[in-house]
Write an enzyme that holds these catalytic residues in place. Structure first.
Site, PDB file in Angstrom:
ATOM      1  N   HIS A  62      -5.275  -6.298  -3.816  1.00  0.00           N
ATOM      2  CA  HIS A  62      -3.855  -6.838  -3.388  1.00  0.00           C
ATOM      3  C   HIS A  62      -3.338  -7.875  -4.076  1.00  0.00           C
ATOM      4  CE1 HIS A  62      -5.927  -4.592   0.396  1.00  0.00           C
ATOM      5  NE2 HIS A  62      -4.440  -3.924   0.129  1.00  0.00           N
ATOM      6  N   GLU A 106       5.657   1.513   6.522  1.00  0.00           N
ATOM      7  CA  GLU A 106       4.424   2.290   6.571  1.00  0.00           C
ATOM      8  C   GLU A 106       4.590   3.362   7.282  1.00  0.00           C
ATOM      9  OE1 GLU A 106       1.076   2.362   5.399  1.00  0.00           O
ATOM     10  OE2 GLU A 106       1.199   4.116   6.629  1.00  0.00           O
ATOM     11  N   GLY A 138       9.161   5.512   3.377  1.00  0.00           N
ATOM     12  CA  GLY A 138       9.505   4.842   2.396  1.00  0.00           C
ATOM     13  C   GLY A 138      10.534   5.471   1.413  1.00  0.00           C
ATOM     14  N   ASP A 155       2.356   0.494  -2.586  1.00  0.00           N
ATOM     15  CA  ASP A 155       0.981   0.687  -2.142  1.00  0.00           C
ATOM     16  C   ASP A 155       0.630   1.813  -1.603  1.00  0.00           C
ATOM     17  OD1 ASP A 155      -1.546   0.095  -1.727  1.00  0.00           O
ATOM     18  OD2 ASP A 155      -1.259  -1.669  -0.354  1.00  0.00           O
ATOM     19  N   SER A 156       0.643   3.010  -2.488  1.00  0.00           N
ATOM     20  CA  SER A 156       0.492   4.145  -1.927  1.00  0.00           C
ATOM     21  C   SER A 156      -1.058   4.737  -1.975  1.00  0.00           C
ATOM     22  CB  SER A 156       1.343   5.190  -2.893  1.00  0.00           C
ATOM     23  OG  SER A 156       0.692   5.380  -4.156  1.00  0.00           O
ATOM     24  N   THR A 157      -1.057   5.894  -1.480  1.00  0.00           N
ATOM     25  CA  THR A 157      -2.277   6.845  -1.706  1.00  0.00           C
ATOM     26  C   THR A 157      -2.480   7.565  -2.869  1.00  0.00           C
ATOM     27  OG1 THR A 157      -1.652   8.457  -0.076  1.00  0.00           O
ATOM     28  CG2 THR A 157      -2.911   6.949   0.938  1.00  0.00           C
ATOM     29  N   PRO A 162       1.295  13.794   0.823  1.00  0.00           N
ATOM     30  CA  PRO A 162       2.626  13.075   1.417  1.00  0.00           C
ATOM     31  C   PRO A 162       2.930  11.918   0.302  1.00  0.00           C
ATOM     32  CG  PRO A 162       0.564  12.437   2.708  1.00  0.00           C
ATOM     33  CD  PRO A 162       0.221  13.700   2.056  1.00  0.00           C
TER      34      PRO A 162
HETATM   35  N1  AG3 Z   1      -4.081   2.414  -2.149  1.00  0.00           N
HETATM   36  C1  AG3 Z   1      -4.949   3.506  -2.465  1.00  0.00           C
HETATM   37  C2  AG3 Z   1      -5.201   3.374  -3.737  1.00  0.00           C
HETATM   38  C3  AG3 Z   1      -5.868   4.559  -4.165  1.00  0.00           C
HETATM   39  C4  AG3 Z   1      -7.445   4.820  -4.004  1.00  0.00           C
HETATM   40  N2  AG3 Z   1      -7.842   6.104  -4.477  1.00  0.00           N
HETATM   41  C5  AG3 Z   1      -9.097   6.603  -4.279  1.00  0.00           C
HETATM   42  N3  AG3 Z   1      -9.981   5.827  -3.707  1.00  0.00           N
HETATM   43  N4  AG3 Z   1      -9.509   7.802  -4.728  1.00  0.00           N
HETATM   44  C6  AG3 Z   1      -4.872   1.373  -1.429  1.00  0.00           C
HETATM   45  C7  AG3 Z   1      -4.274   0.774  -0.457  1.00  0.00           C
HETATM   46  C8  AG3 Z   1      -4.743  -0.686  -0.098  1.00  0.00           C
HETATM   47  N5  AG3 Z   1      -3.864  -1.419   0.449  1.00  0.00           N
END
Ligand code: AG3
Length: 276
Positions: A62, A106, A138, A155-157, A162
């Site tokens: 972060h 979000e 977003g 700050d994505s997955t 998605p």
């Molecule tokens: N965003 C996710 C990062 C990717 C993590 N990947 C994984 N563990 N395979 C983090 C959100 C935090 N605010």
């Protein structure tokens, strides 16, 4: 009885954490949301069984996804955060006194609710009067807002399901248009050990759109490889040559980010340089 959470980081590699207690588990319209109390990392948020954040190492990610960009832009006032419903990025942004407005988009209401309930340390920034939370897509938001943001944080997955659209050319162009004329964006871009082709692909795309593109890195023990990257696309300001304000950075009270770390994060190992 021992309870363990495991994430398949790749098809052939897993991380396992011993769990004291499952604090929450629910299915939102977008994903499976869980909060686990783990022995090594404390409370941990997982989405579709993928570790997103936890009390022990969240500060690294972060601080790096926010302060590197916020200290590269000379006077950021309006910032957009896409994703990151846990609130960790917003918490770091509101530490900057010059920030006038943070729009946080979000897509999943459940993530915001869970963050407020189980991660007060991360979601404290939601109470700041400068913060506006929108439960929305977003991708749609950047298309509809042109020339307004000094900085955009993605700050994505991981780039599956998605989040795929958040790593594509069309999205990076909309982000460009949503930025002011000297704006910049930072996105999380995965591990060079296990997702090297994504880093190459994003770098190629960004360099075709933005005058400056820079990759930087940090250590996040719970993410695949433990070595994590971020990509900055900037219209004007260069994080490599910017003069850093020591006093302003000290006031942020960070645990990972510092003027020295800002510089060293852009020093890339030969195997990473090769990807660019
Ligand atoms: N965003 C996710 C990062 C990717 C993590 N990947 C994984 N563990 N395979 C983090 C959100 C935090 N605010």
């Amino acid at each position: 009885m021992e309870v363990w959470f495991t994430e398949d980081q790749t098809k052939h590699l897993r991380i396992g954490c011993r769990v004291r207690e499952v604090l929450f588990s629910g299915q939102s319209p977008f994903q499976k949301v869980a909060v686990l109390d783990t022995v090594e990392f404390g409370r941990m948020l997982t989405l579709d069984n993928v570790i997103q954040t936890n009390i022990k190492d969240e500060f690294v990610y972060h601080e790096m996804i926010t302060h590197v960009g916020l200290n590269t832009h000379p006077n950021p006032k309006k910032v957009l955060v896409i994703g990151g419903g846990d609130g960790g990025a917003v918490r770091e942004i509101v530490k900057h006194k010059g920030i006038e407005k943070v729009v946080h988009v979000e897509i999943d209401q459940m993530v915001i609710d869970v963050a407020k309930k189980f991660f007060p340390e991360l979601s404290s920034g939601f109470e700041d009067p400068r913060v506006e939370i929108l439960v929305d897509d977003g991708i749609k938001h950047v298309k509809e807002n042109k020339g307004v943001y000094d900085m955009i944080i993605v700050d994505s997955t991981d780039p599956v399901g998605p989040a795929v659209g958040l790593f594509g050319e069309e999205f990076y162009r909309s982000v460009f248009d949503a930025l002011t004329e000297d704006g910049l964006f930072v996105a999380q871009t995965e591990s060079p050990f296990f997702n090297s082709s994504l880093i190459t692909q994003v770098t190629t795309t960004i360099s075709g759109i933005y005058p400056l593109n820079r990759l930087f890195w940090a250590v996040v023990p719970t993410y695949p490889g433990g070595y994590w990257t971020f990509t900055m696309g900037s219209k004007k300001h260069d994080p490599l040559t910017v003069e850093l304000n020591q006093g302003k950075i000290a006031a942020l009270k960070t645990k990972w980010y510092s003027p020295e770390v800002h510089r060293s994060a852009f020093v890339l190992q030969p195997f990473v340089k090769e990807l660019l």
